[in-house]
Scaffold this motif. Structure first.
Motif, PDB file in Angstrom:
ATOM      1  N   THR A  30      12.023 -70.159 -80.170  1.00  0.00           N
ATOM      2  CA  THR A  30      11.724 -68.841 -80.707  1.00  0.00           C
ATOM      3  C   THR A  30      11.518 -68.925 -82.213  1.00  0.00           C
ATOM      4  O   THR A  30      12.334 -69.518 -82.924  1.00  0.00           O
ATOM      5  CB  THR A  30      12.866 -67.851 -80.419  1.00  0.00           C
ATOM      6  N   PHE A 131       1.278 -71.352 -80.235  1.00  0.00           N
ATOM      7  CA  PHE A 131       1.669 -71.918 -78.938  1.00  0.00           C
ATOM      8  C   PHE A 131       0.867 -73.166 -78.600  1.00  0.00           C
ATOM      9  O   PHE A 131       1.321 -74.020 -77.840  1.00  0.00           O
ATOM     10  CB  PHE A 131       1.500 -70.853 -77.842  1.00  0.00           C
ATOM     11  N   HIS A 139       7.814 -68.549 -78.278  1.00  0.00           N
ATOM     12  CA  HIS A 139       7.407 -67.173 -78.543  1.00  0.00           C
ATOM     13  C   HIS A 139       7.867 -66.795 -79.939  1.00  0.00           C
ATOM     14  O   HIS A 139       8.824 -67.342 -80.472  1.00  0.00           O
ATOM     15  CB  HIS A 139       7.951 -66.189 -77.491  1.00  0.00           C
ATOM     16  N   GLU A 156       3.589 -64.233 -77.439  1.00  0.00           N
ATOM     17  CA  GLU A 156       3.824 -65.376 -76.566  1.00  0.00           C
ATOM     18  C   GLU A 156       2.480 -65.884 -76.084  1.00  0.00           C
ATOM     19  O   GLU A 156       1.434 -65.299 -76.394  1.00  0.00           O
ATOM     20  CB  GLU A 156       4.731 -64.979 -75.396  1.00  0.00           C
ATOM     21  N   LEU A 180       9.235 -59.892 -73.015  1.00  0.00           N
ATOM     22  CA  LEU A 180      10.218 -60.813 -73.574  1.00  0.00           C
ATOM     23  C   LEU A 180      11.539 -60.710 -72.822  1.00  0.00           C
ATOM     24  O   LEU A 180      12.206 -61.717 -72.558  1.00  0.00           O
ATOM     25  CB  LEU A 180      10.440 -60.509 -75.056  1.00  0.00           C
ATOM     26  N   GLU A 183      11.271 -62.559 -69.505  1.00  0.00           N
ATOM     27  CA  GLU A 183      11.349 -64.001 -69.727  1.00  0.00           C
ATOM     28  C   GLU A 183      12.768 -64.424 -70.079  1.00  0.00           C
ATOM     29  O   GLU A 183      13.248 -65.464 -69.646  1.00  0.00           O
ATOM     30  CB  GLU A 183      10.392 -64.398 -70.852  1.00  0.00           C
TER      31      GLU A 183
END
Length: 352
Positions: A30, A131, A139, A156, A180, A183
């Motif tokens: 993160t 990414f 993310h 993300e 989020l 996930e």
């Protein structure tokens, strides 16, 4: 016996995503970004975990912290290429940047790049392609600030773009935090193992509903308290107690005869602690109070949706063996596996 083993293993695989090694609240890594608009300059600041860096980036970070200008520029070029800003449809040009000094063994580091945009911008489009460098399981939690307002967004791999009307609200804030949240719970192996341990001897449908509801209410309360900075506990303590909760319910399944009527109390008490664990993903971003409630609502809704998906998959498997000659063996083997994981996690989190 072979069938029992297959059923037990299948239950664990389903609830742990097929792999137990990286028992953490969020899959991947993160980053925490801040986009600040000041007249025609937009400053992009991001804090990234050093563990997420590729080998070349890690080496450039080491050299940059040692004073290498070339290594610093290579790191900043990653941001210049990965982050795209457009003001009112016109591309903003990336300019000078800084890699902030940090200790060699620091768990994270911060970079910032200034973008030159057209004057008087009214609409800002942001595209995040980091990414492609750090992996699809990365993310970035982002806050966008301009005079008089702040918005939040979760980028993300599947949601790389957002549009912010400076002076208006973006319609995707809540939805991005909901994704989020989904996930977060689906990759939160420790939360899922705790829930599975409770469900193994959950009893009838009413008892199961009480267990799930109690867990939901409890972690929703402490998630809100932690994110709003009303009650904050040390992360190390929270993580250790979460591991202890996993071991506790598994040990109760093995060595005691759980009173089904009171398991919702266990679910509620430990659910309070799990809520503090859920909050880590949002608290680290330092979200401002403006718009925070919507982001919090979206994240919590995502957690509940993810939890409901897992329960919907797990319950039929549990019901299939309920009141059969395989039930006791399934409970014993699954609980033993969960107990071992819980003990290992507790020792790791409490003492290392």
């Amino acid at each position: 016996m072979r069938r029992v083993g297959i059923i037990a293993c299948l239950g664990l695989v389903v609830l742990t995503g097929g792999a137990i090694p990286a028992l953490a609240h969020t899959g991947g890594s993160t980053g925490y970004a801040s986009i600040t608009v000041h007249h025609s300059t937009v400053r992009y600041t991001v804090t990234l975990p050093t563990a997420a860096l590729t080998s070349p980036m890690a080496e450039d970070l080491r050299l940059a912290q040692g004073g290498s200008v070339q290594a610093r520029e290579r790191l900043l070029d990653v941001i210049r290429r990965a982050i795209g800003l457009r003001a009112d449809g016109t591309r903003c040009e990336p300019g000078p940047g800084v890699v902030e000094p940090s200790a060699f063994d620091a768990p994270s580091f911060t970079m910032l790049v200034d973008f030159a945009c057209p004057a008087g911008l009214r609409e800002l489009d942001v595209r995040d392609d980091i990414f492609d460098v750090l992996g699809r399981d990365h993310h970035t939690l982002t806050k966008v600030e301009w005079p008089g307002a702040t918005r939040q967004f979760a980028f993300e791999a599947g949601a790389r773009e957002a549009r912010f009307s400076l002076g208006g609200a973006t319609t995707r804030d809540t939805a991005s935090f909901a994704f989020l949240g989904v996930e977060h719970i689906l990759t939160g192996w420790d939360h899922l193992l705790f829930l599975l341990g409770l469900l193994l001897r959950g009893g009838g449908w009413l008892a199961l509903a009480k267990i799930i509801t109690a867990f939901t209410l409890a972690h929703s309360v402490t998630l809100a308290l932690a994110v709003l900075d009303i009650v904050v506990l040390p992360d190390r303590l929270v993580e250790a107690v979460i591991a202890l909760s996993i071991a506790f319910v598994a040990a109760e399944n093995l060595f005691l005869r759980p009173v089904v009527a009171r398991r919702w109390l266990v679910s509620f008490c430990f659910g309070l602690v799990h809520g503090f664990g859920f909050s880590s993903a949002l608290r680290a971003l330092g979200l401002p109070s403006h718009g925070l409630l919507l982001s919090l609502f979206g994240f919590n809704a995502g957690v509940e949706i993810g939890q409901a998906l897992v329960v919907a998959v797990a319950l039929p498997a549990l019901v299939l063996v309920r009141n059969t000659r395989w039930e006791r063996r399934m409970i014993w083997s699954s609980s033993l596996a969960i107990l071992l994981v819980g003990v290992v996690l507790f020792v790791e989190r409490a003492f290392f």
